[in-house]
Design an enzyme around this catalytic site. Structure first.
Site, PDB file in Angstrom:
ATOM      1  N   GLU A   1      11.424 -82.780 -47.414  1.00 19.87           N
ATOM      2  CA  GLU A   1      12.495 -83.751 -47.713  1.00 19.87           C
ATOM      3  C   GLU A   1      12.841 -84.570 -46.470  1.00 19.87           C
ATOM      4  O   GLU A   1      12.830 -84.025 -45.365  1.00 19.87           O
ATOM      5  CB  GLU A   1      13.740 -83.000 -48.195  1.00 19.87           C
ATOM      6  CG  GLU A   1      13.491 -82.269 -49.494  1.00 19.87           C
ATOM      7  CD  GLU A   1      14.666 -81.382 -49.922  1.00 19.87           C
ATOM      8  OE1 GLU A   1      15.733 -81.417 -49.271  1.00 19.87           O
ATOM      9  OE2 GLU A   1      14.506 -80.648 -50.893  1.00 19.87           O
TER      10      GLU A   1
ATOM     11  N   ARG B   1      14.686 -74.268 -53.377  1.00 17.58           N
ATOM     12  CA  ARG B   1      14.169 -74.918 -52.169  1.00 17.58           C
ATOM     13  C   ARG B   1      12.750 -75.361 -52.475  1.00 17.58           C
ATOM     14  O   ARG B   1      12.026 -74.682 -53.216  1.00 17.58           O
ATOM     15  CB  ARG B   1      14.129 -73.935 -50.987  1.00 17.58           C
ATOM     16  CG  ARG B   1      15.486 -73.625 -50.370  1.00 17.58           C
ATOM     17  CD  ARG B   1      16.039 -74.819 -49.582  1.00 17.58           C
ATOM     18  NE  ARG B   1      17.332 -74.540 -48.975  1.00 17.58           N
ATOM     19  CZ  ARG B   1      18.516 -74.779 -49.550  1.00 17.58           C
ATOM     20  NH1 ARG B   1      18.565 -75.310 -50.766  1.00 17.58           N
ATOM     21  NH2 ARG B   1      19.641 -74.525 -48.913  1.00 17.58           N
TER      22      ARG B   1
ATOM     23  N   GLY C   1      22.121 -80.914 -55.703  1.00 16.17           N
ATOM     24  CA  GLY C   1      22.693 -79.804 -56.463  1.00 16.17           C
ATOM     25  C   GLY C   1      24.200 -79.669 -56.339  1.00 16.17           C
ATOM     26  O   GLY C   1      24.911 -79.539 -57.336  1.00 16.17           O
TER      27      GLY C   1
ATOM     28  N   ILE D   1      24.472 -68.388 -58.589  1.00 15.31           N
ATOM     29  CA  ILE D   1      24.153 -69.622 -59.325  1.00 15.31           C
ATOM     30  C   ILE D   1      23.310 -69.305 -60.559  1.00 15.31           C
ATOM     31  O   ILE D   1      23.538 -69.865 -61.639  1.00 15.31           O
ATOM     32  CB  ILE D   1      23.440 -70.649 -58.412  1.00 15.31           C
ATOM     33  CG1 ILE D   1      24.313 -70.960 -57.190  1.00 15.31           C
ATOM     34  CG2 ILE D   1      23.129 -71.927 -59.189  1.00 15.31           C
ATOM     35  CD1 ILE D   1      23.620 -71.787 -56.112  1.00 15.31           C
TER      36      ILE D   1
ATOM     37  N   ARG E   1      14.127 -59.097 -57.498  1.00 16.52           N
ATOM     38  CA  ARG E   1      13.541 -57.854 -56.975  1.00 16.52           C
ATOM     39  C   ARG E   1      14.298 -56.641 -57.487  1.00 16.52           C
ATOM     40  O   ARG E   1      13.718 -55.587 -57.693  1.00 16.52           O
ATOM     41  CB  ARG E   1      13.556 -57.878 -55.434  1.00 16.52           C
ATOM     42  CG  ARG E   1      12.623 -58.926 -54.848  1.00 16.52           C
ATOM     43  CD  ARG E   1      12.922 -59.154 -53.393  1.00 16.52           C
ATOM     44  NE  ARG E   1      14.304 -59.589 -53.182  1.00 16.52           N
ATOM     45  CZ  ARG E   1      14.840 -59.868 -52.009  1.00 16.52           C
ATOM     46  NH1 ARG E   1      14.107 -59.742 -50.921  1.00 16.52           N
ATOM     47  NH2 ARG E   1      16.085 -60.262 -51.911  1.00 16.52           N
ATOM     48  N   THR E   2      15.604 -56.825 -57.691  1.00 15.38           N
ATOM     49  CA  THR E   2      16.443 -55.703 -58.128  1.00 15.38           C
ATOM     50  C   THR E   2      17.114 -56.048 -59.444  1.00 15.38           C
ATOM     51  O   THR E   2      17.755 -57.106 -59.551  1.00 15.38           O
ATOM     52  CB  THR E   2      17.547 -55.434 -57.070  1.00 15.38           C
ATOM     53  OG1 THR E   2      16.945 -55.450 -55.773  1.00 15.38           O
ATOM     54  CG2 THR E   2      18.231 -54.106 -57.306  1.00 15.38           C
TER      55      THR E   2
ATOM     56  N   ASP F   1      14.795 -80.887 -57.904  1.00 12.25           N
ATOM     57  CA  ASP F   1      15.892 -81.365 -57.051  1.00 12.25           C
ATOM     58  C   ASP F   1      15.543 -81.197 -55.579  1.00 12.25           C
ATOM     59  O   ASP F   1      16.242 -81.708 -54.711  1.00 12.25           O
ATOM     60  CB  ASP F   1      17.174 -80.577 -57.379  1.00 12.25           C
ATOM     61  CG  ASP F   1      18.386 -81.062 -56.593  1.00 12.25           C
ATOM     62  OD1 ASP F   1      18.566 -82.298 -56.488  1.00 12.25           O
ATOM     63  OD2 ASP F   1      19.161 -80.226 -56.089  1.00 12.25           O
TER      64      ASP F   1
ATOM     65  N   HIS G   1      17.849 -83.937 -53.938  1.00 13.80           N
ATOM     66  CA  HIS G   1      18.557 -82.734 -53.459  1.00 13.80           C
ATOM     67  C   HIS G   1      20.080 -82.909 -53.554  1.00 13.80           C
ATOM     68  O   HIS G   1      20.779 -82.935 -52.537  1.00 13.80           O
ATOM     69  CB  HIS G   1      18.144 -82.397 -52.019  1.00 13.80           C
ATOM     70  CG  HIS G   1      18.493 -80.974 -51.638  1.00 13.80           C
ATOM     71  ND1 HIS G   1      17.805 -80.257 -50.700  1.00 13.80           N
ATOM     72  CD2 HIS G   1      19.465 -80.133 -52.076  1.00 13.80           C
ATOM     73  CE1 HIS G   1      18.332 -79.047 -50.566  1.00 13.80           C
ATOM     74  NE2 HIS G   1      19.349 -78.953 -51.388  1.00 13.80           N
TER      75      HIS G   1
END
Ligand code: NDP
Length: 323
Positions: free
Chosen positions: A263, A234, A283, A157, A177-178, A258, A281
């Protein structure tokens, strides 16, 4: 399909795509059951589970009740509500629905970004309240034209969002992280460094312990008074009280959210702020995309029932883990 694979435990609603996809299964639903415990006791033989309600917790206590469980097919790409590590230990494969929702969620992220930057929902409320007759809506202090975006997460995404922003002429960098060496976008190994370098953050990492509160007071401070935070990941990824404090003190300019920690509850303070745009929420929430997600949920179970590898296992539970 083998007879003993023809039963399915369903947690969540039986939507039409699921009802037709599971037509040859005996579906045992945990919804609308007054005594869930008693129902579970009668389902110890079940080998497959579908979780069609996003966010319904599925943990090791539940696995202990279902000793023959082999597969959990979950709706949605995020699976922080499922204890995948515990599933792996028990040899249960967990599947999710990546890919089919990528473009929809990226669209939502861009929509939320535009709404937040240009105050479009606030302007619409202004018009509906009849205030346009009195005067024009004030010019928006923010614009995309001089902004640079830091993506927190550059997976499926994140990349779809980056591609959209590129076509808008908005510079993009990212933190993960990578590093992804195949991408031309600058990578920041440290989130705080990226927050200092940009004025807009779009958060699109998985939830869970690893990312809990990663957007904290220090990151918001680094983003600065022109800062805009967009969260489509999240609620748990953002330290919500720290965000509210930063918005109140104008340490950042605005936020578009969002997702929330608890929630469907949304902190009262956010509801009353004018410099936030709030979505429930949604998306991936179009009929088109949700049907594709339901179909992939079904197809994972059908593949397993036919003795084939499930299509989209999560990384913690590759198919070989229980074979
Ligand atoms: P991917 O697995 O493709 O991408 C996840 C990205 O997050 C990767 O770039 C990964 O990079 C990065 N990431 C993971 N952990 C960390 C960490 N601790 N620190 C920094 N970066 C990290 O997932 P998708 O793009 O398909 O989906 C992302 C998330 O979006 C989902 O897990 C879900 O929670 C959320 N989502 C929200 C929706 C909504 O309705 N609002 C709808 C759909 C998804 P690396 O591993 O290198 O760190």
């Amino acid at each position: 399909m083998a007879a003993d694979k023809s039963e399915l435990l369903l947690i969540g609603p039986l939507r039409p795509v699921l009802a037709s996809g599971f037509a040859n299964f005996a579906v045992h639903s945990l919804a609308m059951v007054a005594n869930r415990d008693a129902r579970l006791s009668s389902l110890g033989h079940v080998r497959a589970m579908a979780v069609s309600a996003p966010g319904e917790p599925v943990d090791d206590r539940l696995f202990a009740r279902l000793p023959r469980l082999e597969i959990i097919s979950s709706f949605g790409v995020g699976y922080d509500h499922i204890d995948a590590a515990a599933a792996a230990k028990r040899g249960i494969v967990v599947t999710h629905t990546p890919g089919v929702l990528t473009e929809e969620v990226a669209d939502t992220a861009i929509g939320l970004l535009l709404c937040t930057v240009r105050e479009l929902p606030q302007a619409e409320r202004y018009l509906r309240a009849g205030k346009w007759r009195e005067s024009n809506y004030p010019l928006s202090p923010a614009t995309l034209r001089n902004r640079s975006v830091g993506l927190v997460g550059m997976g499926r995404i994140g990349l779809a969002i980056a591609r959209r922003l590129e076509s808008f002429g908005v510079p993009v960098v990212y933190h993960t992280r990578t590093q992804r060496p195949e991408l031309a976008y600058r990578h920041y190994p440290r989130l705080i460094d990226m927050a200092c370098a940009v004025d807009t953050l779009i958060v699109i990492v998985p939830g869970g312990a690893e990312t809990r509160n990663m957007i904290d007071a220090s990151v918001l401070e680094a983003l600065g008074p022109d800062g805009i935070l967009i969260n489509v990941a999240r609620g748990s990824v953002v330290d919500e009280p720290a965000l509210i404090a930063a918005l109140k003190a104008r340490k950042i300019m605005a936020a578009g959210l969002d997702v929330f920690v608890n929630e469907p509850e949304v902190p009262e303070e956010l509801l009353t702020m004018e410099n936030v745009v709030l979505l429930p929420h949604l998306g991936s929430a179009s009929v088109f995309t949700r049907e594709k997600m339901d179909q992939l949920l079904v197809n994972n179970i059908l593949a397993w029932a036919a003795g084939k590898p499930p299509l989209t296992p999560v990384p913690e539970t590759p198919w070989r883990s229980w074979r």
